[in-house]
Scaffold this motif. Structure first.
Motif, short mmCIF file in Angstrom:
data_model
loop_
_atom_site.label_atom_id
_atom_site.label_comp_id
_atom_site.label_asym_id
_atom_site.label_seq_id
_atom_site.Cartn_x
_atom_site.Cartn_y
_atom_site.Cartn_z
N VAL A 178 -2.94 -41.23 15.15
CA VAL A 178 -1.97 -41.03 15.89
C VAL A 178 -1.62 -42.17 17.06
CG1 VAL A 178 -0.77 -39.04 17.59
CG2 VAL A 178 -2.19 -38.57 15.59
N ASP A 179 -2.51 -42.45 17.74
CA ASP A 179 -2.33 -43.52 18.79
C ASP A 179 -1.66 -44.69 18.19
OD1 ASP A 179 -3.17 -41.91 20.56
OD2 ASP A 179 -5.28 -42.78 20.96
N ALA A 180 -2.03 -45.08 17.01
CA ALA A 180 -1.61 -46.48 16.34
C ALA A 180 -0.10 -46.25 15.63
CB ALA A 180 -2.55 -46.61 15.29
N SER A 181 0.07 -45.04 15.17
CA SER A 181 1.46 -44.69 14.35
C SER A 181 1.73 -43.29 14.78
CB SER A 181 1.17 -44.85 13.14
OG SER A 181 2.50 -44.87 12.27
N PRO A 182 2.36 -43.02 16.02
CA PRO A 182 2.58 -41.49 16.50
C PRO A 182 3.78 -41.03 15.54
CG PRO A 182 3.36 -43.05 17.97
CD PRO A 182 2.68 -43.91 16.94
N LEU A 183 4.50 -41.67 14.74
CA LEU A 183 5.65 -41.13 13.91
C LEU A 183 5.24 -40.24 13.10
CD1 LEU A 183 7.69 -44.54 13.51
CD2 LEU A 183 8.29 -42.90 15.19
N PRO A 184 5.93 -39.36 12.38
CA PRO A 184 5.63 -38.47 11.32
C PRO A 184 5.26 -39.23 10.03
CG PRO A 184 7.72 -37.81 12.10
CD PRO A 184 7.28 -39.20 12.89
N TRP A 185 4.13 -38.98 9.57
CA TRP A 185 3.57 -39.45 8.50
C TRP A 185 4.24 -39.03 7.27
CZ3 TRP A 185 -2.02 -41.45 8.48
CH2 TRP A 185 -2.20 -42.06 9.64
N ALA A 241 -19.79 -35.52 12.34
CA ALA A 241 -18.68 -35.64 11.44
C ALA A 241 -17.51 -35.18 12.23
CB ALA A 241 -18.82 -34.89 10.11
N ALA A 242 -17.62 -33.88 12.87
CA ALA A 242 -16.11 -33.43 13.59
C ALA A 242 -15.79 -34.33 14.66
CB ALA A 242 -16.43 -31.96 14.21
N GLU A 243 -16.83 -35.07 15.33
CA GLU A 243 -16.60 -36.11 16.45
C GLU A 243 -15.99 -37.29 15.74
OE1 GLU A 243 -19.85 -36.65 18.77
OE2 GLU A 243 -20.28 -34.73 19.35
N LYS A 244 -16.69 -37.81 14.68
CA LYS A 244 -16.15 -38.96 13.75
C LYS A 244 -14.64 -38.99 13.45
CE LYS A 244 -17.45 -42.17 10.38
NZ LYS A 244 -18.22 -42.86 9.64
N LEU A 245 -14.33 -37.75 12.86
CA LEU A 245 -13.13 -37.43 12.24
C LEU A 245 -12.02 -37.30 13.35
CD1 LEU A 245 -11.82 -37.28 9.43
CD2 LEU A 245 -12.35 -34.81 9.49
N ARG A 246 -12.40 -36.52 14.28
CA ARG A 246 -11.29 -36.24 15.46
C ARG A 246 -11.08 -37.72 16.06
NH1 ARG A 246 -12.88 -31.89 17.60
NH2 ARG A 246 -11.33 -30.71 16.45
N ALA A 247 -12.13 -38.44 16.14
CA ALA A 247 -11.92 -39.93 16.90
C ALA A 247 -10.65 -40.74 16.21
CB ALA A 247 -12.98 -40.54 17.24
N ALA A 248 -11.01 -40.46 14.72
CA ALA A 248 -10.30 -41.57 13.82
C ALA A 248 -8.74 -41.12 13.83
CB ALA A 248 -10.94 -41.31 12.36
N ALA A 249 -8.72 -39.54 13.62
CA ALA A 249 -7.52 -38.86 13.67
C ALA A 249 -6.57 -39.17 15.16
CB ALA A 249 -7.68 -37.39 13.59
N ASP A 250 -7.55 -39.33 15.95
CA ASP A 250 -6.68 -39.46 17.39
C ASP A 250 -6.37 -41.12 17.30
OD1 ASP A 250 -7.01 -37.15 18.27
OD2 ASP A 250 -8.66 -37.39 19.55
N VAL A 282 -4.72 -32.87 9.38
CA VAL A 282 -5.65 -32.66 8.44
C VAL A 282 -6.95 -33.02 9.11
CG1 VAL A 282 -6.55 -32.84 6.03
CG2 VAL A 282 -4.14 -32.86 6.39
N GLY A 283 -7.16 -34.24 9.44
CA GLY A 283 -8.58 -34.53 9.98
C GLY A 283 -8.82 -33.64 11.33
N ALA A 284 -7.93 -33.30 12.05
CA ALA A 284 -8.00 -32.17 13.13
C ALA A 284 -8.55 -30.82 12.69
CB ALA A 284 -6.93 -32.13 13.95
N ALA A 285 -8.01 -30.24 11.41
CA ALA A 285 -8.42 -29.06 10.86
C ALA A 285 -9.64 -29.13 10.34
CB ALA A 285 -7.19 -28.70 9.87
N LEU A 286 -9.90 -30.38 9.69
CA LEU A 286 -11.18 -30.30 9.03
C LEU A 286 -12.42 -30.56 10.05
CD1 LEU A 286 -10.85 -33.00 6.22
CD2 LEU A 286 -11.61 -30.56 5.97
N ALA A 287 -12.15 -30.92 11.14
CA ALA A 287 -13.08 -30.95 12.50
C ALA A 287 -13.30 -30.04 13.09
CB ALA A 287 -12.45 -31.95 13.27
N ALA A 288 -12.13 -29.04 13.19
CA ALA A 288 -12.39 -27.52 13.66
C ALA A 288 -13.12 -26.76 12.74
CB ALA A 288 -10.87 -26.91 13.86
N TRP A 289 -12.74 -27.08 11.37
CA TRP A 289 -13.73 -26.08 10.47
C TRP A 289 -15.36 -26.69 10.64
CZ3 TRP A 289 -15.02 -28.11 5.27
CH2 TRP A 289 -15.73 -27.12 4.13
N PHE A 290 -15.66 -28.00 10.75
CA PHE A 290 -16.84 -28.27 11.10
C PHE A 290 -17.54 -27.74 12.15
CE2 PHE A 290 -15.92 -32.53 8.96
CZ PHE A 290 -16.01 -32.01 7.70
N GLU A 291 -16.63 -27.71 13.26
CA GLU A 291 -17.33 -26.97 14.38
C GLU A 291 -17.43 -25.51 14.32
OE1 GLU A 291 -14.26 -28.72 17.19
OE2 GLU A 291 -15.44 -30.46 17.58
#
Length: 92
Positions: A23-30, A11-20, A50-59
């Motif tokens: 960011v690549d698709a829309s690097p502007l502030p959300w 889940a951490a890998e999937k979420l981190r890939a989606a978050a990355d 948030v996705g990066a923080a969740l991935a870190a928690w999972f790990e």
């Protein structure tokens, strides 16, 4: 059947890939925008940070589960697995 640690890492890998990718698709502030009736505020709140923080928690929980043995059960493990399984589409 995967171990809890394996599920969390997946889940951490999937979420981190989606978050990355987001960011690549829309690097502007959300931001939430102006239409409070649309789901945009929720989507903006679940930004790549948030996705990066969740991935870190999972790990972190996966590390503890792996190093403390299979009998280690705690609230963190149950909650992390519930979220991870939703992300992986494997929720019971």
């Amino acid at each position: 059947m995967p171990t809890p640690a394996e599920e969390l890492r997946a889940a951490a890998e999937k979420l981190r890939a989606a978050a990355d990718a987001a960011v690549d698709a829309s690097p502007l502030p959300w931001s939430a925008g102006h239409d409070e009736d649309a789901p945009i505020p929720y989507i903006a709140a679940m930004h790549p940070g948030v996705g990066a923080a969740l991935a870190a928690w999972f790990e972190s929980v996966a590390f503890r589960a792996r190093h403390n043995g299979s009998e280690w059960v705690g609230a963190d493990l149950h909650h992390a697995l519930a979220v991870a399984r939703q992300i992986l589409g494997s929720a019971p």
